[in-house]
Scaffold this active site. Sequence first.
Site, short mmCIF file in Angstrom:
data_model
loop_
_atom_site.label_atom_id
_atom_site.label_comp_id
_atom_site.label_asym_id
_atom_site.label_seq_id
_atom_site.Cartn_x
_atom_site.Cartn_y
_atom_site.Cartn_z
N LYS A 19 22.05 -7.07 -10.80
CA LYS A 19 20.85 -7.02 -11.49
C LYS A 19 19.68 -6.56 -10.57
O LYS A 19 19.64 -7.23 -9.60
CB LYS A 19 20.60 -7.79 -12.57
CG LYS A 19 20.48 -9.45 -11.81
CD LYS A 19 19.13 -9.93 -11.44
CE LYS A 19 19.07 -11.35 -10.72
NZ LYS A 19 17.85 -11.46 -9.82
N PRO A 45 25.29 -7.81 -1.51
CA PRO A 45 25.21 -8.84 -0.50
C PRO A 45 24.41 -10.16 -1.28
O PRO A 45 24.21 -9.95 -2.43
CB PRO A 45 23.92 -8.22 0.15
CG PRO A 45 23.09 -7.25 -0.68
CD PRO A 45 24.36 -6.61 -1.86
N ALA A 73 20.18 -12.08 -1.96
CA ALA A 73 19.28 -10.90 -2.20
C ALA A 73 18.59 -10.67 -3.12
O ALA A 73 17.59 -9.81 -3.14
CB ALA A 73 20.62 -9.79 -2.13
N GLY A 74 18.90 -11.47 -4.28
CA GLY A 74 18.36 -11.64 -5.70
C GLY A 74 18.84 -10.53 -6.40
O GLY A 74 18.19 -10.10 -7.50
N LEU A 75 20.09 -10.05 -6.22
CA LEU A 75 20.76 -9.16 -7.09
C LEU A 75 21.55 -9.66 -7.88
O LEU A 75 22.38 -8.77 -8.94
CB LEU A 75 21.26 -8.03 -6.06
CG LEU A 75 20.32 -7.10 -5.12
CD1 LEU A 75 21.32 -6.55 -4.08
CD2 LEU A 75 19.61 -6.21 -6.17
N GLY A 112 24.43 -11.19 -7.70
CA GLY A 112 25.93 -11.02 -7.35
C GLY A 112 26.94 -12.30 -7.71
O GLY A 112 27.92 -12.22 -8.29
N GLY A 113 26.32 -13.37 -7.34
CA GLY A 113 27.01 -14.84 -7.57
C GLY A 113 27.07 -14.90 -9.15
O GLY A 113 28.17 -15.32 -9.64
N SER A 114 26.01 -14.47 -9.69
CA SER A 114 26.05 -14.83 -11.28
C SER A 114 27.05 -13.82 -11.73
O SER A 114 27.57 -14.15 -12.83
CB SER A 114 24.78 -14.37 -11.75
OG SER A 114 23.70 -15.56 -11.16
N ASP A 135 21.02 -17.19 -13.84
CA ASP A 135 21.28 -15.64 -14.17
C ASP A 135 22.64 -15.44 -14.68
O ASP A 135 22.88 -14.14 -14.95
CB ASP A 135 21.01 -15.06 -12.93
CG ASP A 135 19.24 -14.99 -12.40
OD1 ASP A 135 18.73 -15.39 -13.32
OD2 ASP A 135 19.23 -14.53 -11.40
O1 C5P Z 1 20.34 -21.51 -11.17
P1 C5P Z 1 20.53 -21.04 -9.77
O2 C5P Z 1 21.96 -21.35 -9.26
O3 C5P Z 1 20.12 -19.52 -9.77
O4 C5P Z 1 19.12 -21.71 -9.02
C1 C5P Z 1 19.40 -22.27 -7.74
C2 C5P Z 1 18.16 -23.00 -7.25
O5 C5P Z 1 16.96 -22.33 -7.51
C3 C5P Z 1 18.23 -24.41 -8.15
O6 C5P Z 1 18.71 -25.32 -7.58
C4 C5P Z 1 16.54 -24.53 -8.37
O7 C5P Z 1 16.24 -25.21 -6.97
C5 C5P Z 1 15.77 -23.10 -8.20
N1 C5P Z 1 15.51 -22.81 -9.56
C6 C5P Z 1 14.66 -23.17 -10.07
N2 C5P Z 1 13.96 -22.39 -11.26
C7 C5P Z 1 14.82 -21.58 -11.69
C8 C5P Z 1 16.01 -21.20 -11.16
C9 C5P Z 1 16.27 -21.71 -9.79
O8 C5P Z 1 13.41 -23.89 -9.53
N3 C5P Z 1 14.37 -21.22 -12.99
#
Ligand code: C5P
Length: 291
Positions: free
Chosen positions: A12, A94, A97-99, A101-103, A136
């Site tokens: 995404k 990658p 990246a903010g893309l 991929g893991g999600s 995500d």
């Molecule tokens: O949910 P995700 O694995 O993407 O989140 C990784 C980390 O990013 C969380 O442990 C948290 O520290 C931070 N985060 C946050 N607020 C969000 C999403 C993620 O603070 N809405």
Amino acid sequence: MPIRAIVEAPAKVNLALDITGIAENGYHLLDMLMQAIGLSERVEVSKSMGYSLRLPKSRVKANEKNTATKAAAAFFRETGLLAGADIVVHKATPTRAGLGGGSADAAAVLVALNELYGARLSLTELCEIGLTVGSDVPFALVGGTARVEGVGEIITPLKTLPPCFFAIGMPQSGVSTPAAFELYDQTGGAVHPDVAAGAAAINAGNLAALYPHMQNALEETSGGETAAAMRRILHAAGAATAVMTGSGAAVFGVFTAESGAQTAAKQLEQNGFTAYVTRPVAHGARVVQLD
Ligand code: C5P
């Protein structure tokens, strides 16, 4: 009964990302416009009594922290099924990246297991399980174009984005999501996109009216000079606009012609960035083959 499912799970981009507050658990309340893209993970899941995970040609570790592992564990925990899975993730995106991929990998595993074990969980139920794996993951299941609020659980589908192309640039080193949010907490930020106006522009089918609202509250703190450099390259190559996605480090530009996006990708590569050209897609993680 099928024994193997192959799932295509789109990555995404965040067309917009705003931080609107802090939740009780310390997570950040977000207001985002999210778009599934053609760059997608391919995940093979086979029925098994044990558990295994492989990521051929990827440096991503196949351990208990992997989102595919977490998704499988969450699925079996929630359904109570005594079974397992052998998973092969062919990574196209990658990391850091903010893309998403893991999600996407987590979403793929949930969709595959739901199919293979006939669990008949609804999309809503899969999203609830997905949310325990990552913020995500629900969007990765739903896909298409959506406004996503809260900590990723409030998803409002929007009209399909008018046709366009994305040129995505990725630096050699990425950004850790927790670190990005911590940095934002320390310094705050002045960037707050009008996400509602962006959503209205999308629903009106007006891409040009969306551009001014394509901003990311995390870009000031996480993007830094590297994101600014990629943005300059994209603009110089004719991007209508360019913005960081998620918590970075990737930055993407929007083009109405594929040739423009291709030229921009070449420019990014000449400047030492990894580049991708892709386009919006109107779906989330989906089974493409059952054996
Ligand atoms: O949910 P995700 O694995 O993407 O989140 C990784 C980390 O990013 C969380 O442990 C948290 O520290 C931070 N985060 C946050 N607020 C969000 C999403 C993620 O603070 N809405």
